[in-house]
Design an enzyme around this catalytic site. Structure first.
Site, PDB file in Angstrom:
ATOM      1  N   LYS A 120       0.808  -1.226   0.000  1.00  0.00           N
ATOM      2  CA  LYS A 120       0.000   0.000   0.000  1.00  0.00           C
ATOM      3  C   LYS A 120       0.847   1.284   0.000  1.00  0.00           C
ATOM      4  CE  LYS A 120      -4.301  -1.657   2.113  1.00  0.00           C
ATOM      5  NZ  LYS A 120      -5.306  -1.378   3.143  1.00  0.00           N
ATOM      6  N   ASP A 155      -9.886   3.493   2.317  1.00  0.00           N
ATOM      7  CA  ASP A 155     -10.079   2.891   3.650  1.00  0.00           C
ATOM      8  C   ASP A 155     -10.759   3.872   4.611  1.00  0.00           C
ATOM      9  OD1 ASP A 155      -9.140   0.303   3.270  1.00  0.00           O
ATOM     10  OD2 ASP A 155      -7.059   0.863   3.664  1.00  0.00           O
TER      11      ASP A 155
END
Ligand code: NAP
Length: 285
Positions: free
Chosen positions: A70, A106
């Site tokens: 990520k 997220d």
């Protein structure tokens, strides 16, 4: 049916075999009647650049990025959304006009899970447990998108808390840090309206562990646990025992995926189909 015009989407990571994203997105595509398919590719760190170039060349419709890439993926992108830049990590790639754009869904996933449960954070004091990747995404999104009264970061590593606090402040929220200890927990929780647990404590197989028990929650804050294996964690059981509103981690998982579909396809995803697929994969339905 898969045919020559099927649009392909994928999650890349390592390991990736446990990912629920294929079930979740394929359920949404099929509920919407879209000729799209979502697969998982195991990609190692040294292959990341080649993988992204390959996915772009093959005209994938969009890609999710999971652990451990990520942060590293940022180095291979042409552009970042403001939120992804502030977070410093990306979980969604959009291929737009020959460019690879990184997003992070997220934080908005967590925010939409709260909203879906009828919880607004504007004007409220939010306590986030943890200072890892998920805590960072949630704290920065709340700072950028909401008018929270303040965010407190509670964790066990002072340097990480300080680094994150600096970024959250730059993103626009008042922020405080607290080091995790039994004495600190008691006073801190009661100063907050919403508690978001963003550490792996309580996750399968150590399901009896919890950082907070009912006795810490007597002031009845809203409690969201982003851990979703099991769906009802010990923390959520303690929260219910204390009379708090308790929100599980499936909501964040589903809503981060829903936001990715909005970015890729400009459609309103089938959140309910996505949730059903996740619960079925978790053996919860
Ligand atoms: P991460 O980057 O590894 O961060 C983990 C954080 O938890 C760190 O701040 C770490 O503290 C802290 N921590 C770990 N063990 C602890 C303990 N025993 N006591 C206190 N603090 C502890 O992980 P992440 O990616 O943020 O993920 C955290 C959890 O959220 C995982 O369970 C993951 O599955 C879940 N998650 C759920 C969703 C969803 O969609 N529902 C999305 C993302 C993540 P130190 O820094 O001090 O080590």
């Amino acid at each position: 049916m898969v045919d020559a015009s099927t649009k392909v989407f994928a999650v890349i990571g390592s390991p990736v075999e446990h990912s629920l994203s294929p079930q979740m997105h394929n359920a949404s595509f099929s509920a919407l009647g879209l000729n799209c398919i979502y697969v998982a590719h195991r990609v190692e760190a040294q292959e990341l650049g080649d993988a992204i170039a390959g996915l772009k060349a093959l005209k994938y419709g969009g890609v999710n990025v999971t652990l451990p890439h990520k942060q590293a993926v940022v180095g291979y992108l042409d552009e970042l959304s403001g939120e992804a830049r502030a977070i410093g990590a990306v979980n969604t790639l959009e291929f737009r006009d020959g460019r690879v754009v990184g997003h992070n869904t997220d934080g908005i996933g967590a925010l939409n899970a709260l909203r879906e449960a009828g919880v607004e954070v504007d004007g409220r004091r939010v306590l986030i447990l943890g200072s890892g990747g998920a805590a960072r995404a949630i704290a920065i999104t709340l700072a950028m998108r909401c008018e929270v009264a303040g965010i407190t970061l509670l964790g066990r590593t002072r340097e990480k808390l300080e680094a994150l606090a600096g970024d959250v402040e730059r993103a626009g929220a008042r922020v405080a840090i607290r080091l995790l200890s039994e004495a600190e927990l008691r006073g801190t929780v009661e100063e907050h309206d919403v508690v978001i647990h963003a550490t792996p404590v309580g996750m399968h197989p150590r399901t009896e562990e919890t950082l907070l028990r009912a006795e810490h929650l007597a002031s009845k804050p809203v409690v969201m646990d982003i851990v979703y294996t099991p769906r009802e964690t010990r923390l959520l059981r303690e929260a219910k025992k204390a009379g708090c509103k308790a929100i599980d981690g499936v909501g964040m998982l589903v809503h981060q995926g829903a936001e990715a579909e909005r970015i890729w396809l400009g459609v309103e995803p089938s959140v309910e189909a996505m949730r059903r697929a996740v619960l079925e994969a978790l053996g919860e339905e």
